[in-house]
Structure formats: structure tokens, C-alpha cells
Scaffold this motif. Structure first.
Motif, short mmCIF file in Angstrom:
data_model
loop_
_atom_site.label_atom_id
_atom_site.label_comp_id
_atom_site.label_asym_id
_atom_site.label_seq_id
_atom_site.Cartn_x
_atom_site.Cartn_y
_atom_site.Cartn_z
N SER A 398 0.82 -1.21 0.00
CA SER A 398 0.00 0.00 0.00
C SER A 398 0.86 1.26 0.00
CB SER A 398 -0.94 0.00 1.21
OG SER A 398 -0.25 0.14 2.43
N SER A 421 -10.95 1.10 3.60
CA SER A 421 -10.23 0.05 4.30
C SER A 421 -10.07 0.37 5.78
CB SER A 421 -8.85 -0.15 3.65
OG SER A 421 -8.09 -1.09 4.34
N ILE A 425 -12.77 -1.91 7.73
CA ILE A 425 -12.08 -3.16 8.02
C ILE A 425 -11.26 -3.08 9.30
CG2 ILE A 425 -10.48 -4.90 7.08
CD1 ILE A 425 -11.29 -3.95 4.30
N GLU A 449 -6.60 -5.40 8.34
CA GLU A 449 -6.88 -4.26 7.45
C GLU A 449 -5.70 -3.92 6.55
OE1 GLU A 449 -6.46 -0.32 6.10
OE2 GLU A 449 -5.58 -0.79 8.05
N VAL A 452 -5.51 -6.31 3.63
CA VAL A 452 -6.56 -6.02 2.64
C VAL A 452 -6.21 -4.77 1.85
CG1 VAL A 452 -8.98 -5.36 2.36
CG2 VAL A 452 -8.36 -7.17 3.97
N ARG A 453 -5.71 -3.74 2.54
CA ARG A 453 -5.35 -2.50 1.86
C ARG A 453 -4.25 -2.74 0.82
NH1 ARG A 453 -3.01 2.62 5.11
NH2 ARG A 453 -4.55 1.88 6.62
#
Length: 474
Positions: A398, A421, A425, A449, A452-453
Motif C-alpha cells: 500500500s 479500508s 475493516i 486491514e 486487505v489494503r
């Protein structure tokens, strides 16, 4: 003989071919100084934090309480600088050095006014802020003292940010990196003199009196502000007098911002400002979630964040290189290089941060013991650090991909990805997990999180829509 950084950047600007090996070499040449500066910053932050930590859990908690708010103000200042420096990267990439210097003059005037406004706004909220954040009575006075001193030096911080981002986007990573290392060293020296009272010190068997101001947490903020002020002066000297691309002292030109320059700047900065408010609002929400857990949890959370920055350094250094390489490649209309550099920097950043995550997992107790003398803080901080080690690869993706997006002037969609996010999340699950597991519950939510990001940002730069063409500034 290996080609220098300037020769390789010239190949981008002049439309010449670069092999994969040359692209990797250029990336490493730009990453190296930035990562070195991050390393020095992290090591000296450890020393800085350990100075405050030695005063006890409450002083450390007072700084931790307002740290998310200081990040908001720093984020506003950094975004304002990038709105102009990304334009400079595009103009230099297209060999329009005169246009780049015009943007520099306009940016300088704009950010000075903006930083003065920020400083006044910060002073206005310094008193009630710790109470808004749910701080207990024993830490609110120190928190106010730290924050009010911090915001007084925001104009110096703003100018340091502008000088650093402008030089970096011109391809000069070395000077900002060396000056940032100097700033970290000055910070430690000033803090050593300002935080502690006059005391007896023994060194190599010899005892002597060390003078000190005994200002506690206010001394920590003052020391940092003085270091930033000196660095800002040095950074502006190199930018305005010595930079071969951007020095403006030998030519006349207006400092009044034009409509097109401000429009371009706001197109980059606006989404970043919105992201900063909402993202840092999420961090403040996390502070409110953690604060009821007590001073030990607040201190452990704050010190663990500082300790985790041990893993950040290659990610942010590589992200800075990605912004410069993508920005100049896009200015030169080299979309093939935009895609290539975004992939190279991504792989490099993820690889380095993953390796450091392994080290952090193994040495978590030892790292935390450098920051606090409180065994409860050390134990809790080490526990959450080991949870976070599993998030570093995603976090790296990220950071670096976002750097590429900023270089392309693509900040709206990445900001939406960050916001969704963070709030959906991380924060929402953290409310429930913290009630069940305490501080580790919050860090579990953060770990999920960040992974996922990272996947969301990999998806973003795998396409074409993030590669934009900015309107050139006249």
C-alpha cells in the motif's frame, strides 16, 4: 562503467531506452539515500522515545494521546507540499525547467500562508484537545503542553517538507536524506538538553554535571521544533541556491499563485487532505478505543507504533523513489516506464519490509525494552508487535503503490481505498475485538486491514486508469 543517476534520469526525459537492469539500478540509486534517512530517523526516534519513556508511563501516554492529532497537522502540511512538487516532477520530466521553477515560487508563497493558518488553528484547540480524546486528568496538562509547542513550529515543518519533496521530485534524493539525518541528530541532542534537568552523569568512569532545562514533554516538542527549523533553513538554501534544476535566486519571477497552478495543486492535494482528515480521524477513533484501557496500554500502543517504524523505512524510502520515477516518466510521456517503475518499486518495497518483519517478530521484546523501562509496557508492546509482523508485506504494497499513484497525480481513488479500508475493516471490528482481547484486539484488526489494503492497491496499479496526464503549468 555504470551510468550515474543523472544520466539515467536524462534517458527518461530525452526519450531514450532503458533496460530492465538500468531501471532497477536507477530505482536503487534513488531508494538508497531515502532508506538511509528513514533508518537514521527510526533509530533516533527510538532514542527520542526512550528519553520520554524513562520519565514514566504517564509522560509517554500524554504524547501518545495527541500523536494522532499531530499526524493530522503533519499530513495537511505534507499534502500541501506534494500538490506542487508532483507538478515539478512532471515538468522536469518534460524538460520544462523554467515551468518547474515557476511552480516552485508559487508553491513557496502558498505553503507559507497555509502553514501559518494551520499553526493558529492548532493553538486554538490545544487546551481542550486532550479532554476531547478521553485522556485522564494525570496526562492532560502534559498533552496540552506538548501539542501547543508542536504547532508553533508548523511553518518550519512545512518549509522543510516543501524543500524535501521538491528536491526529491527533481531527482535529488541525497541532499534531503542527509539533511533529514542531520535533523534527527539535532532532535536527539536538543531533547537530551531540554527534557531532563541538570544532573550528574558518569561516562567511562568520569563523573560530570550535565546541564538541562528539565522541561519534560514540552522539551521534547521544543527540541524537535528547533531541529526542524534549522533543517528547513538548510533545505531551502540547497533548493533555492544550489539545485541545478530549481534554483531561483538568479532569475526574476512572480510568487503570486496562478489559477492553473492552484487548480493542479488542489487536484492532487484536495483528495489527500480529505483522506488525511478521515484517516487521522480513524486514528483518533483508535486512540479513543485504546484510551480507556489505561496508561500502560496507551504507552504500549504508542511505543509499539514507534517500534514498528523499524519496518517502515524501506517502504517509505521506496515510495518516495516511486513518486519521482513515475512523475518524471509521466511528464516525459513514457507510459511504458510508468508501469515498469511501479512494478519494480512494488516488488522491492514488499521484499525489504517482509524481511524486516521477520526480524521484528524475533526481536520484539528487545526492541520494546529500548523504548520503555516499564515491564508491563514492554510485554504488552512486544505482544502486539508480533501480531503486526504479519501485516508488513501488505502494508509495504500500500505504501509503495500509493507513492506511484501520487507521482501520477492519481490521489482520489487511492484516498477512497485508504478510507474504506481503514474505517470498515479496521475501526469497526476493533471496537468489538478490543473489548474482548484488550490492546491485542485492536492490533489484530489493524493487521487484517493492512493486508486487505495492500491487495486493493496492487489491484489499483495493475490497471491503466491511475496513469493520468496532468495539465501543464504555464
Amino acid at each position: 562503467m555504470s551510468e550515474s543517476k543523472d544520466i539515467l534520469l536524462g534517458r527518461i526525459r530525452n526519450g531514450q531506452a532503458l533496460t530492465t537492469g538500468q531501471q532497477v539500478r536507477l530505482t536503487l540509486l534513488l531508494c538508497g539515500p531515502a532508506i538511509l534517512a528513514q533508518l537514521a530517523s527510526v533509530l533516533l526516534q527510538f532514542i527520542d522515545a526512550s528519553m520520554v519513556g524513562s520519565l514514566g508511563a504517564n509522560p509517554a501516554a500524554s504524547i501518545g494521546l495527541v500523536s494522532t492529532t499531530t499526524w493530522i497537522f503533519m499530513g495537511f502540511a505534507m499534502a500541501a507540499s506534494q500538490g506542487f512538487s508532483v507538478q515539478v516532477a512532471h515538468l522536469i520530466g518534460s524538460n520544462d525547467f523554467e515551468g518547474a521553477r515557476k511552480v516552485l515560487r508559487q508553491g513557496l508563497a502558498s505553503v507559507i500562508l497555509f502553514s501559518l493558518f494551520l499553526s493558529l488553528a492548532g493553538l486554538a484547540i490545544a487546551g481542550p484537545l486532550p479532554h476531547w480524546l478521553g485522556g485522564s486528568q494525570e496526562i492532560t496538562d502534559d498533552a496540552t503542553a506538548y501539542f501547543s509547542t508542536f504547532v508553533l513550529f508548523l511553518p518550519a515543518m512545512q518549509l522543510e517538507f516543501l524543500g524535501s519533496t521538491m528536491l526529491s521530485c527533481s531527482g535529488n534524493m541525497k541532499v534531503p536524506s542527509m539533511l533529514n539525518i542531520m535533523m534527527c541528530m539535532l532532535d536527539v541532542i536538543f531533547n537530551f538538553m531540554l527534557i531532563f534537568p541538570t544532573r550528574e552523569i558518569s561516562l567511562f568512569g568520569a563523573a560530570f554535571t550535565m546541564p538541562g532545562a528539565g522541561m519534560g514533554v514540552r522539551g521534547a516538542a521544543l527540541g524537535t521544533g528547533l531541529a526542524e527549523s534549522i533543517t528547513a533553513i538548510a533545505m531551502l538554501y540547497f533548493l533555492l541556491f544550489r539545485s541545478k534544476e530549481l534554483a531561483i535566486v538568479r532569475e526574476k519571477g512572480s510568487f503570486r499563485p496562478t489559477a492553473i497552478c492552484l487548480k493542479n495543486a488542489f487536484g492532487i492535494t484536495g483528495p489527500m487532505w480529505i483522506q488525511n482528515v478521515i484517516m487521522r480521524g480513524a486514528h483518533i477513533a483508535s486512540t479513543v478505543i485504546v484510551a480507556p484501557l489505561g496508561a500502560v496500554a496507551i504507552a504500549a500502543n504508542s511505543f509499539a507504533i514507534t517500534a514498528e517504524s523499524f519496518c517502515y523505512m524501506p517502504g517509505y524510502g521506496t515510495g518516495e523513489a516511486a513518486t519521482t520515477l513515475v512523475g518524471q516518466s509521466l511528464g516525459a510521456k513514457r507510459r511504458d516506464l510508468v508501469r515498469s517503475f511501479s512494478r519494480i518499486t512494488l516488488v522491492l518495497g514488499v521484499g525489504m519490509m517482509s524481511a524486516l518483519a521477520v526480524v521484528m517478530y524475533i526481536l520484539a521484546p528487545q526492541i520494546m525494552s529500548l523504548l520503555s523501562v516499564d515491564p508491563d509496557v514492554v510485554a504488552l508492546g512486544a505482544k502486539v508487535l508480533r501480531i503486526e509482523a504479519f501485516a508488513e508485506a501488505g502494508y509495504a504494497a500500500s505504501i509503495v503503490a500509493y507513492g506511484s499513484c501520487v507521482g501520477a497525480g492519481d490521489t482520489a481513488v487511492p484516498s477512497m481505498l485508504n478510507l474504506g479500508s481503514m474505517w470498515l475493516i479496521r475501526i469497526v471490528p476493533a471496537i468489538f475485538l478490543t473489548r474482548i482481547y484488550g490492546l491485542p484486539g485492536y492490533w489484530i484488526a489493524m493487521c487484517i486491514e493492512l493486508n486487505v489494503r495492500g491487495l486493493l492497491f496492487i489491484w489499483r496499479i495493475s490497471g491503466e486508469r491511475w496513469i493520468k496526464n496532468m495539465t501543464q503549468t504555464a
